[in-house]
Design a protein around this motif. Structure first.
Motif, PDB file in Angstrom:
ATOM      1  N   LYS A  92       0.872  -1.286  -0.110  1.00 25.21           N
ATOM      2  CA  LYS A  92       0.020   0.105   0.230  1.00 25.21           C
ATOM      3  C   LYS A  92       0.937   1.277  -0.027  1.00 25.21           C
ATOM      4  CE  LYS A  92      -3.844   2.338   2.575  1.00 25.21           C
ATOM      5  NZ  LYS A  92      -4.526   2.044   3.570  1.00 25.21           N
ATOM      6  N   SER A  93       1.856   1.435   0.781  1.00 19.52           N
ATOM      7  CA  SER A  93       2.880   2.324   0.914  1.00 19.52           C
ATOM      8  C   SER A  93       3.478   2.770  -0.512  1.00 19.52           C
ATOM      9  CB  SER A  93       4.013   2.358   1.905  1.00 19.52           C
ATOM     10  OG  SER A  93       3.224   2.124   3.107  1.00 19.52           O
ATOM     11  N   LEU A  94       3.677   1.664  -1.370  1.00 17.73           N
ATOM     12  CA  LEU A  94       4.269   1.879  -2.701  1.00 17.73           C
ATOM     13  C   LEU A  94       3.420   2.044  -3.674  1.00 17.73           C
ATOM     14  CD1 LEU A  94       7.276  -0.655  -2.152  1.00 17.73           C
ATOM     15  CD2 LEU A  94       7.459   1.761  -2.069  1.00 17.73           C
ATOM     16  N   GLY A  95       2.169   1.713  -3.478  1.00 21.58           N
ATOM     17  CA  GLY A  95       1.097   1.919  -4.558  1.00 21.58           C
ATOM     18  C   GLY A  95       0.946   0.833  -5.419  1.00 21.58           C
ATOM     19  N   ILE A  96       1.392  -0.382  -4.812  1.00 18.04           N
ATOM     20  CA  ILE A  96       1.395  -1.748  -5.503  1.00 18.04           C
ATOM     21  C   ILE A  96      -0.124  -2.411  -5.123  1.00 18.04           C
ATOM     22  CG2 ILE A  96       2.480  -4.222  -5.520  1.00 18.04           C
ATOM     23  CD1 ILE A  96       4.954  -2.845  -4.954  1.00 18.04           C
ATOM     24  N   PRO A  97      -0.790  -2.913  -6.204  1.00 16.01           N
ATOM     25  CA  PRO A  97      -2.221  -3.444  -6.050  1.00 16.01           C
ATOM     26  C   PRO A  97      -2.002  -4.861  -5.025  1.00 16.01           C
ATOM     27  CG  PRO A  97      -1.504  -3.936  -8.235  1.00 16.01           C
ATOM     28  CD  PRO A  97      -0.568  -2.854  -7.568  1.00 16.01           C
ATOM     29  N   LEU A  98      -3.021  -4.793  -4.392  1.00 12.51           N
ATOM     30  CA  LEU A  98      -2.999  -6.064  -3.218  1.00 12.51           C
ATOM     31  C   LEU A  98      -3.131  -7.444  -4.109  1.00 12.51           C
ATOM     32  CD1 LEU A  98      -5.525  -5.099  -0.594  1.00 12.51           C
ATOM     33  CD2 LEU A  98      -2.725  -4.733  -0.734  1.00 12.51           C
ATOM     34  N   SER A  99      -3.457  -7.307  -5.371  1.00 13.53           N
ATOM     35  CA  SER A  99      -3.544  -8.721  -6.147  1.00 13.53           C
ATOM     36  C   SER A  99      -2.041  -9.034  -6.440  1.00 13.53           C
ATOM     37  CB  SER A  99      -4.260  -8.399  -7.479  1.00 13.53           C
ATOM     38  OG  SER A  99      -3.641  -7.108  -8.203  1.00 13.53           O
ATOM     39  N   SER A 100      -1.037  -8.019  -6.405  1.00  7.03           N
ATOM     40  CA  SER A 100       0.328  -8.591  -6.472  1.00  7.03           C
ATOM     41  C   SER A 100       0.809  -8.828  -5.068  1.00  7.03           C
ATOM     42  CB  SER A 100       0.966  -7.129  -7.076  1.00  7.03           C
ATOM     43  OG  SER A 100       0.632  -7.098  -8.546  1.00  7.03           O
ATOM     44  N   VAL A 101       0.354  -9.214  -4.003  1.00  6.77           N
ATOM     45  CA  VAL A 101       0.886  -9.489  -2.989  1.00  6.77           C
ATOM     46  C   VAL A 101       0.504 -10.841  -2.745  1.00  6.77           C
ATOM     47  CG1 VAL A 101       0.738  -9.382  -0.547  1.00  6.77           C
ATOM     48  CG2 VAL A 101       0.487  -7.150  -1.774  1.00  6.77           C
ATOM     49  N   LYS A 102       1.544 -11.913  -2.650  1.00  9.06           N
ATOM     50  CA  LYS A 102       1.511 -13.248  -2.811  1.00  9.06           C
ATOM     51  C   LYS A 102       2.242 -13.917  -1.699  1.00  9.06           C
ATOM     52  CE  LYS A 102      -0.467 -13.034  -6.933  1.00  9.06           C
ATOM     53  NZ  LYS A 102      -1.969 -13.308  -7.057  1.00  9.06           N
ATOM     54  N   LYS A 103       1.522 -14.925  -0.933  1.00 10.35           N
ATOM     55  CA  LYS A 103       2.276 -15.849  -0.034  1.00 10.35           C
ATOM     56  C   LYS A 103       3.181 -16.875  -1.045  1.00 10.35           C
ATOM     57  CE  LYS A 103       1.318 -19.263   3.465  1.00 10.35           C
ATOM     58  NZ  LYS A 103       0.176 -20.082   4.118  1.00 10.35           N
ATOM     59  N   SER A 104       4.371 -16.827  -0.310  1.00 11.94           N
ATOM     60  CA  SER A 104       5.512 -17.952  -0.969  1.00 11.94           C
ATOM     61  C   SER A 104       6.406 -18.459  -0.234  1.00 11.94           C
ATOM     62  CB  SER A 104       6.301 -16.902  -2.143  1.00 11.94           C
ATOM     63  OG  SER A 104       7.268 -17.657  -2.579  1.00 11.94           O
ATOM     64  N   THR A 105       6.866 -19.636  -0.452  1.00 16.82           N
ATOM     65  CA  THR A 105       7.663 -20.435   0.323  1.00 16.82           C
ATOM     66  C   THR A 105       9.312 -19.942  -0.107  1.00 16.82           C
ATOM     67  OG1 THR A 105       7.556 -22.257  -1.013  1.00 16.82           O
ATOM     68  CG2 THR A 105       6.197 -22.175   1.057  1.00 16.82           C
ATOM     69  N   ASP A 106       9.343 -19.090  -1.197  1.00 19.73           N
ATOM     70  CA  ASP A 106      10.709 -18.820  -1.657  1.00 19.73           C
ATOM     71  C   ASP A 106      11.386 -17.766  -0.932  1.00 19.73           C
ATOM     72  OD1 ASP A 106      10.497 -20.649  -3.736  1.00 19.73           O
ATOM     73  OD2 ASP A 106       9.354 -19.379  -5.039  1.00 19.73           O
ATOM     74  N   VAL A 107      10.687 -17.082  -0.039  1.00 22.04           N
ATOM     75  CA  VAL A 107      11.077 -16.088   0.743  1.00 22.04           C
ATOM     76  C   VAL A 107      10.965 -16.285   2.233  1.00 22.04           C
ATOM     77  CG1 VAL A 107      10.559 -14.324  -1.019  1.00 22.04           C
ATOM     78  CG2 VAL A 107       8.942 -14.788   0.719  1.00 22.04           C
ATOM     79  N   SER A 108      11.825 -15.681   3.181  1.00 21.02           N
ATOM     80  CA  SER A 108      11.896 -15.897   4.439  1.00 21.02           C
ATOM     81  C   SER A 108      11.233 -14.746   5.209  1.00 21.02           C
ATOM     82  CB  SER A 108      13.460 -16.035   5.005  1.00 21.02           C
ATOM     83  OG  SER A 108      14.066 -14.968   4.587  1.00 21.02           O
ATOM     84  N   GLY A 109      10.932 -13.730   4.539  1.00 18.88           N
ATOM     85  CA  GLY A 109      10.199 -12.670   5.132  1.00 18.88           C
ATOM     86  C   GLY A 109       9.760 -11.727   3.948  1.00 18.88           C
ATOM     87  N   VAL A 110       8.972 -10.419   4.333  1.00 15.74           N
ATOM     88  CA  VAL A 110       8.360  -9.657   3.476  1.00 15.74           C
ATOM     89  C   VAL A 110       9.436  -9.383   2.400  1.00 15.74           C
ATOM     90  CG1 VAL A 110       7.264  -7.763   3.058  1.00 15.74           C
ATOM     91  CG2 VAL A 110       6.781  -9.165   5.082  1.00 15.74           C
ATOM     92  N   THR A 111       9.142  -9.466   1.321  1.00 13.19           N
ATOM     93  CA  THR A 111      10.029  -9.359   0.197  1.00 13.19           C
ATOM     94  C   THR A 111       9.569  -8.516  -1.133  1.00 13.19           C
ATOM     95  OG1 THR A 111      11.313 -11.277   0.685  1.00 13.19           O
ATOM     96  CG2 THR A 111      11.966 -10.376  -1.578  1.00 13.19           C
ATOM     97  N   VAL A 112      10.148  -7.274  -1.682  1.00 15.04           N
ATOM     98  CA  VAL A 112       9.480  -6.697  -2.645  1.00 15.04           C
ATOM     99  C   VAL A 112      10.649  -6.987  -3.954  1.00 15.04           C
ATOM    100  CG1 VAL A 112       9.149  -4.320  -3.582  1.00 15.04           C
ATOM    101  CG2 VAL A 112       8.704  -4.895  -1.370  1.00 15.04           C
ATOM    102  N   LEU A 113       9.924  -7.439  -4.847  1.00 17.83           N
ATOM    103  CA  LEU A 113      10.540  -7.772  -6.182  1.00 17.83           C
ATOM    104  C   LEU A 113      10.298  -6.557  -7.243  1.00 17.83           C
ATOM    105  CD1 LEU A 113      10.192 -10.746  -4.873  1.00 17.83           C
ATOM    106  CD2 LEU A 113      11.678 -11.535  -6.777  1.00 17.83           C
ATOM    107  N   VAL A 114      11.196  -5.877  -7.416  1.00 13.68           N
ATOM    108  CA  VAL A 114      11.043  -4.474  -8.157  1.00 13.68           C
ATOM    109  C   VAL A 114      10.972  -5.079  -9.728  1.00 13.68           C
ATOM    110  CG1 VAL A 114      11.540  -2.208  -9.117  1.00 13.68           C
ATOM    111  CG2 VAL A 114      11.977  -3.075  -6.773  1.00 13.68           C
ATOM    112  N   GLY A 115       9.954  -5.249 -10.428  1.00  7.00           N
ATOM    113  CA  GLY A 115       9.935  -6.112 -11.849  1.00  7.00           C
ATOM    114  C   GLY A 115      10.300  -5.060 -12.894  1.00  7.00           C
ATOM    115  N   ALA A 116      10.240  -5.518 -14.043  1.00  8.43           N
ATOM    116  CA  ALA A 116      10.508  -4.894 -15.319  1.00  8.43           C
ATOM    117  C   ALA A 116       9.449  -3.868 -15.693  1.00  8.43           C
ATOM    118  CB  ALA A 116      10.620  -5.845 -16.338  1.00  8.43           C
ATOM    119  N   ASP A 117       8.245  -4.031 -14.970  1.00  7.98           N
ATOM    120  CA  ASP A 117       7.170  -3.042 -15.213  1.00  7.98           C
ATOM    121  C   ASP A 117       7.360  -1.557 -14.438  1.00  7.98           C
ATOM    122  OD1 ASP A 117       6.673  -4.164 -12.807  1.00  7.98           O
ATOM    123  OD2 ASP A 117       4.622  -4.474 -12.780  1.00  7.98           O
ATOM    124  N   TRP A 118       8.334  -1.548 -13.518  1.00  8.63           N
ATOM    125  CA  TRP A 118       8.690  -0.484 -12.636  1.00  8.63           C
ATOM    126  C   TRP A 118      10.170  -0.175 -12.461  1.00  8.63           C
ATOM    127  CZ3 TRP A 118       7.837  -0.355  -6.640  1.00  8.63           C
ATOM    128  CH2 TRP A 118       8.054   0.989  -6.068  1.00  8.63           C
TER     129      TRP A 118
END
Length: 519
Positions: free
Chosen positions: A452-478
């Motif tokens: 929410k602080s970065l303006g990223i939609p909640l639909s892009s917030v995903k649970k994943s076993t590939d991370v150990s904590g909250v992780t932001v991956l800045v993609g090719a769209d940004w």
């Protein structure tokens, strides 16, 4: 003499009641019918097992891919994506005879035909996207499930992915390129195409001029296709020649167009034959299909393939759209292609968001319900207590990574009060879209607070076993700025101009023959 015999003798003949002929006939008919039903069921079961035994199966994904399955729509429906791969395998006498090039026998097969079939969540429309075989893309690390060999990631033309871990590696390559979750794959070789074409009974194609795809001075090869101008029905080996022809059309993207014309015509032919209600036709096709196709293991039974077919047949031909991924010439090799940046990404966005490729649906169908963005029931911690790792994932199949993006976004978070945000500068990853990942339910609220602080939609917030904590991956769209760019959702039918779309009901399509191959 038995008691029964005695009783019969003691009963006056005139007083014995004989069963009526009608009742005897009914009893005989019932007995015969029971035998027939049991016999047919047994034969049906054996035939079913026979068909199942025909099917070759393989691992769904043998490469590294972080793509997740699409969310369901408001009605609880999800789209289905199937990757169809045409292999140039020459590992049998039949395939060598059909494909030539005996010197390549035994080499790992290449995926010269690759098409993604997208069936919409509501099953009312379908889209097909081809990627030309000479398109240079990132192929991830893949492990061959048959040999155990691990292939390192590489950047080369997409048809080589099949030789680096099988169809599961090609699937992983497509997922990483498109961000689209692919449910299943199917592969077919030269002999399989011929067998299927014969089972269908021929498919109508069209050329504007006489065509002969043959070797020419300085240009070896050729499919051998030789047709006079006009509409012709091709089957067997000639159908394979049509699908393999490239030189006579002038380019690999134009070969994809010819393949799309064939597929559309094949679908129309099958619908006219009413295969699903004609037992004989269905059995012939079932025999051919189960012998011709190799499929991912989760659809490796006749029932599952039949169920898949019944879903595909519900889509009317005028709601089927065939396209080719927009491409540009590769600046490293003029014989190769690259995805055409924003135009290619628009195609993938429409698939990810299940936006119809045509505008023939109702307004309600064209306006897809927005993804459910439900806030987590778990409250977020205070911003200064939330640990956040930011990673640079701006590299894509067509774009070089942007340096410093992890640090820039991490600093933005610190300025927003997330004082424990840090940048991971150890690696540059690849994500088409920016995403926020979290490992467990108790961190869902924290991850949504960061998004929410970065303006990223909640639909892009995903649970994943590939991370150990909250992780932001800045993609090719940004790739620039400190605020996530607002997305514009493509509208139904709003395809890029260079996607070469063909509607499934268009019977007027006809291939133009490249001048040197006319006769």
């Amino acid at each position: 003499m038995t008691l029964s015999d005695v009783q019969k003798e003691e009963t006056p003949r005139a007083h014995r009641r004989r069963p009526k002929r009608k009742h005897r006939v009914l009893r005989w008919s019932a007995t015969t019918l029971s035998v027939l039903i049991l016999g047919t069921a047994g034969a049906g079961y054996l035939y079913y097992q026979h068909l199942n035994g025909n099917i070759e199966k393989g691992e769904r994904a043998s490469g590294d891919s972080k793509v997740r399955r699409a969310d369901a729509n408001a009605a609880g429906q999800t789209p289905m994506n199937i990757l169809l791969i045409g292999s140039d395998s020459r590992n049998s006498d039949e395939n060598v005879a059909l494909g030539g090039s005996r010197d390549t026998r035994g080499n790992p097969p290449l995926g010269d035909v690759q098409m993604l079939i997208h069936l919409s969540a509501d099953r009312r429309s379908a889209a097909v996207v081809s990627i030309p075989r000479d398109t240079r893309v990132d192929i991830p690390e893949c492990k061959d499930p048959d040999t155990g060999r691990t292939y390192p990631p590489t950047n080369t033309i997409i048809n080589e992915s099949l030789a680096r871990g099988g169809a599961g590696c090609t699937l992983a390559t497509w997922q990483n390129l498109t961000g689209v979750y692919i449910d299943h794959w199917m592969t077919i070789d030269f002999a399989g195409v011929v067998s299927m074409a014969d089972a269908i009974g021929g498919v109508e194609v069209c050329v504007k001029q006489n065509v002969w795809d043959r070797p020419l001075p300085g240009v070896p090869g050729g499919s051998g296709l030789k047709l006079t101008a006009g509409r012709k029905k091709v089957e067997g080996k000639q159908a394979l020649q049509w699908l393999r022809t490239r030189h006579a059309w002038g380019s690999d993207p134009l070969r994809a167009r010819a393949q799309h014309m064939y597929m559309n015509s094949m679908i129309r032919t099958l619908k006219q034959q009413n295969v699903f209600t004609d037992t004989g036709r269905l059995m012939n096709l079932a025999e051919a299909a189960t012998k011709s196709l190799k499929v991912s293991e989760e659809i490796g039974t006749v029932k599952k393939l039949y169920d898949l077919g019944t879903q595909l047949k519900t889509v009317p031909t005028d709601r089927i759209t065939m396209t080719t991924m927009p491409t540009v010439e590769d600046d490293q090799d003029s014989n190769h292609l690259l995805p055409d940046g924003a135009n290619a990404e628009k195609i993938w966005t429409m698939l990810r968001d299940d936006v119809p490729f045509d505008d023939k649906g109702t307004k309600a169908e064209e306006k897809k319900p927005a993804s459910k963005e439900q806030a987590s029931a778990d409250p977020a911690a205070d911003k200064d207590e939330i640990g956040v790792l930011v990673q640079n994932a701006t590299r894509s199949s067509t774009l070089a990574p942007v340096g410093g993006r992890a640090g820039s976004v991490a600093q933005t978070l610190v300025d927003e009060g997330f004082t424990r945000a840090t940048a991971d500068v150890s690696a540059v990853l690849s994500e088409e879209r920016t995403i926020v990942r979290y490992p467990s339910a108790e961190l869902a609220g924290d991850a949504q607070s960061v998004a929410k602080s970065l303006g990223i939609p909640l639909s892009s917030v995903k649970k994943s076993t590939d991370v150990s904590g909250v992780t932001v991956l800045v993609g090719a769209d940004w790739r620039t700025g400190t605020a996530y760019p607002k997305e514009s959702t493509p509208e139904a039918g709003d395809l890029p101009g260079n996607s070469d779309e063909i509607n499934g009901s268009d019977t007027k399509q006809c291939m133009d023959v490249y001048a040197p191959y006319r006769w």
